[in-house]
Enzyme design. Structure first.
Site, PDB file in Angstrom:
ATOM      1  N   CYS A   1      -0.187   4.511   1.755  1.00  0.00           N
ATOM      2  CA  CYS A   1      -0.737   3.749   3.223  1.00  0.00           C
ATOM      3  C   CYS A   1       1.099   4.428   4.001  1.00  0.00           C
ATOM      4  O   CYS A   1       1.470   4.921   5.004  1.00  0.00           O
ATOM      5  CB  CYS A   1      -0.803   2.516   3.940  1.00  0.00           C
ATOM      6  SG  CYS A   1      -1.707   1.905   3.605  1.00  0.00           S
ATOM      7  N   ASP A   2       2.138   3.519   2.942  1.00  0.00           N
ATOM      8  CA  ASP A   2       3.713   3.401   3.329  1.00  0.00           C
ATOM      9  C   ASP A   2       4.542   4.629   3.145  1.00  0.00           C
ATOM     10  O   ASP A   2       6.644   4.506   2.837  1.00  0.00           O
ATOM     11  CB  ASP A   2       3.903   2.065   3.296  1.00  0.00           C
ATOM     12  CG  ASP A   2       2.962   1.556   4.626  1.00  0.00           C
ATOM     13  OD1 ASP A   2       2.749   1.626   5.274  1.00  0.00           O
ATOM     14  OD2 ASP A   2       3.368   0.625   4.595  1.00  0.00           O
TER      15      ASP A   2
ATOM     16  N   CYS B   1       1.127  -1.247  -0.050  1.00  0.00           N
ATOM     17  CA  CYS B   1      -0.026  -0.229   0.296  1.00  0.00           C
ATOM     18  C   CYS B   1       1.035   1.138  -0.031  1.00  0.00           C
ATOM     19  O   CYS B   1       1.502   1.756   0.909  1.00  0.00           O
ATOM     20  CB  CYS B   1      -0.875   0.151   0.581  1.00  0.00           C
ATOM     21  SG  CYS B   1      -2.202   1.645   1.198  1.00  0.00           S
TER      22      CYS B   1
END
Ligand code: NAP
Length: 312
Positions: A139-140, A136
């Protein structure tokens, strides 16, 4: 514990499909119960900006969209339980569906549990999850400021993740197993035109390198067999998704070869009273708007089904 209330409809899942079903079912006065899961909101919670959901001229952040849908469903009386469904008994009438804490009885169930990311399942890929390995980018990606990263895959997700990662990373390498791409032309071109992105094609990733954090990936050329190492501090898998259907397949719901729930008639499954909506049934479109549309259809089908029960 057994909850002795008989629900008209239990909706399992709280992505766009489940929440749209909840809005429609609540407005039809069915007082839906939503088993929203421990991490509610579905895949859009892992997205930054959603630019293609109609009605938002300048886009909307994924989590905000899901929060709005939740509040909209609650406004009409949908009840939310933030637990995962862990088993179902669809041989029982009424239908039964359980979380770790409680068993719920329902006249109908809408399965809207979505899908989740696939991995190459290399030993070191799994060992280094959270240590440079991710599925992701939204997200990261932030953790890879001025780093080199690789994105595995040749579909729209790979292009999207790669483009997003260029906001942070110094260089992004898309690694794909063929030299043709299934990504849409516009998304592929956007990645090709991005000066921070380069492509390595026709290779298989054979290992992810690094002791405590990702240091690179090992690839093998599919024609020449030549092996090489691509140095990188980040590794993003973007190789598709698997539907969350295990407990339903165990309860007798028919699924296809890839595990997606098979529909029999519009949103009906093979089990009477059990309906389906969203990515859990859809390997093809996988859009928030198509999931939402199917959530609406499932709720309307449930309403008609419940009416037909009353008539008999
Ligand atoms: P996808 O279209 O199924 O593509 C998966 C990619 O991963 C393919 O290139 C595939 O290679 C590769 N792959 C699969 N298994 C692999 C393995 N074991 N080893 C190496 N490579 C592997 O999945 P997706 O990109 O997640 O897209 C899914 C759907 O969502 C599509 O319909 C897509 O259009 C849509 N989507 C749309 C947007 C958007 O419009 N904004 C964004 C993301 C996704 P092969 O090509 O060789 O099979």
């Amino acid at each position: 514990m057994e909850n002795d209330k008989l629900h008209n409809v239990v909706i399992v899942g709280s992505g766009p499909a489940g929440l749209t079903a909840a809005i429609y079912a609540a407005r039809a006065n069915l007082k839906p119960l939503v088993l929203a899961g421990l991490t509610p909101g579905g895949q859009l919670m892992l997205t930054s900006e959603v630019e293609n959901f109609p009605g938002f001229v300048t886009g909307i952040m994924g989590p905000e969209l899901m929060d709005n849908m939740t509040k909209q469903a609650q406004r009409f009386g949908a009840e939310f339980i933030y637990e995962n469904a862990v088993s179902a008994n669809f041989a029982a009438k009424p239908l039964e569906i359980s979380t770790a804490k409680e068993k719920y009885s329902a006249k109908t169930v809408i399965i809207a549990t979505g899908a989740e990311a696939n991995w190459l399942n290399l030993t070191n890929e799994q060992r280094l999850r959270g240590k440079g390995v991710s599925a992701c980018a939204t997200c990261d990606g932030f953790f890879f400021k001025d780093k080199d990263v690789v994105v595995i895959g040749g579909g729209d997700s790979a292009m999207e993740e790669a483009n997003f990662l260029t906001r942070f990373a110094r260089k992004v390498t898309i690694i794909h197993r063929r030299d043709e791409f299934r990504a849409s032309k516009i998304m592929l071109k956007r990645a090709q035109d991005n000066p921070k992105i380069n492509f390595i094609t026709n290779v298989t990733v054979t290992d992810v390198l690094g002791e405590n954090s990702v240091e690179g990936v090992k690839v093998k050329h599919n024609v020449t067999g030549e092996e090489s190492v691509i140095p990188a501090q980040g590794y993003f898998a973007a190789i598709g998704h698997t539907p969350n259907t295990k407990i339903f397949a165990e309860a007798g719901v028919e699924v296809d070869q890839k595990g997606y729930i098979a529909v029999k008639n519009q949103t009906r499954t093979n089990i009477e009273g059990v309906f389906v909506a969203g990515d859990v049934n859809d390997p093809r479109y996988r859009q928030a708007i198509s999931a939402a549309g199917m959530g609406c259809m499932a709720a309307l089908d449930v309403e008609k089904y419940l009416e037909s029960l009353d008539e008999h």
